[in-house]
Design a protein around this motif. Structure first.
Motif, PDB file in Angstrom:
ATOM      1  N   ASN A 172     -61.412  42.412  -3.185  1.00  0.00           N
ATOM      2  CA  ASN A 172     -62.041  41.106  -3.395  1.00  0.00           C
ATOM      3  C   ASN A 172     -61.130  40.239  -4.266  1.00  0.00           C
ATOM      4  O   ASN A 172     -60.079  40.680  -4.723  1.00  0.00           O
ATOM      5  N   THR A 173     -61.541  39.025  -4.493  1.00  0.00           N
ATOM      6  CA  THR A 173     -60.703  38.090  -5.247  1.00  0.00           C
ATOM      7  C   THR A 173     -60.567  38.499  -6.710  1.00  0.00           C
ATOM      8  O   THR A 173     -59.558  38.192  -7.336  1.00  0.00           O
ATOM      9  N   GLN A 174     -61.552  39.206  -7.244  1.00  0.00           N
ATOM     10  CA  GLN A 174     -61.439  39.661  -8.627  1.00  0.00           C
ATOM     11  C   GLN A 174     -60.305  40.681  -8.766  1.00  0.00           C
ATOM     12  O   GLN A 174     -59.547  40.649  -9.717  1.00  0.00           O
TER      13      GLN A 174
ATOM     14  N   PRO B 129     -65.731  36.020 -13.805  1.00  0.00           N
ATOM     15  CA  PRO B 129     -65.500  35.827 -12.379  1.00  0.00           C
ATOM     16  C   PRO B 129     -64.927  34.449 -12.077  1.00  0.00           C
ATOM     17  O   PRO B 129     -65.315  33.452 -12.687  1.00  0.00           O
TER      18      PRO B 129
ATOM     19  N   LEU C 181     -64.925  32.874  -8.947  1.00  0.00           N
ATOM     20  CA  LEU C 181     -65.695  32.167  -7.930  1.00  0.00           C
ATOM     21  C   LEU C 181     -64.812  31.219  -7.094  1.00  0.00           C
ATOM     22  O   LEU C 181     -65.064  30.011  -7.021  1.00  0.00           O
TER      23      LEU C 181
ATOM     24  N   GLU D 249     -69.626  36.723  -4.266  1.00  0.00           N
ATOM     25  CA  GLU D 249     -69.091  36.167  -5.508  1.00  0.00           C
ATOM     26  C   GLU D 249     -70.201  35.882  -6.512  1.00  0.00           C
ATOM     27  O   GLU D 249     -70.061  36.165  -7.706  1.00  0.00           O
TER      28      GLU D 249
END
Length: 95
Positions: free
Chosen positions: A3-5, A18, A20, A64
Motif C-alpha cells: 500500500n502507499t504507507q 497516514p 491519504l 486509506e
C-alpha cells in the motif's frame, strides 16, 4: 508495495501519520477545477467528472480511510502516562 504507507516508509524511513494520497489527489483535482478560469457550466461538468473517478477509486480510498482511523485510534499513538504523571503541566502561581 502492498500500500502507499509501505511505499512512504521505504522512501522516507519513517511511517508518520497516514498520507491519504487518493484524498490529496481528489482535493487537488477539485482545487484545479475551482480555480480554473472557465464558465460555471464547464466547472460543473468538470466537477461531475470527479464522481466516476471517486467510484473507480472508492475501494482504495476506503482502505486509506480505515487505515487512517485505525492509526488515529491506536493506543501506540497515545502512550499511557507514567505512574503519578497526569500529562498536565502545573499552572504557574499567580499572586
Amino acid at each position: 508495495y502492498k500500500n502507499t504507507q509501505h511505499r512512504r516508509v521505504w522512501f522516507t524511513a519513517q511511517a508518520g501519520p497516514p498520507a491519504l494520497p487518493h484524498y490529496r489527489m481528489l482535493a487537488g483535482y477539485a482545487r484545479a477545477v475551482r480555480d480554473a478560469d472557465v464558465p460555471l457550466l464547464d466547472k460543473m461538468a468538470c466537477f461531475a467528472m470527479l464522481l466516476p473517478w471517486m467510484q473507480r477509486n472508492a475501494a482504495t480510498m476506503w482502505k486509506e480511510m480505515t487505515y487512517a482511523m485505525s492509526y488515529a485510534m491506536s493506543p501506540r499513538r497515545h502512550p499511557a502516562p507514567a505512574d503519578g504523571d497526569t500529562g498536565l503541566k502545573e499552572a504557574p502561581e499567580t499572586r
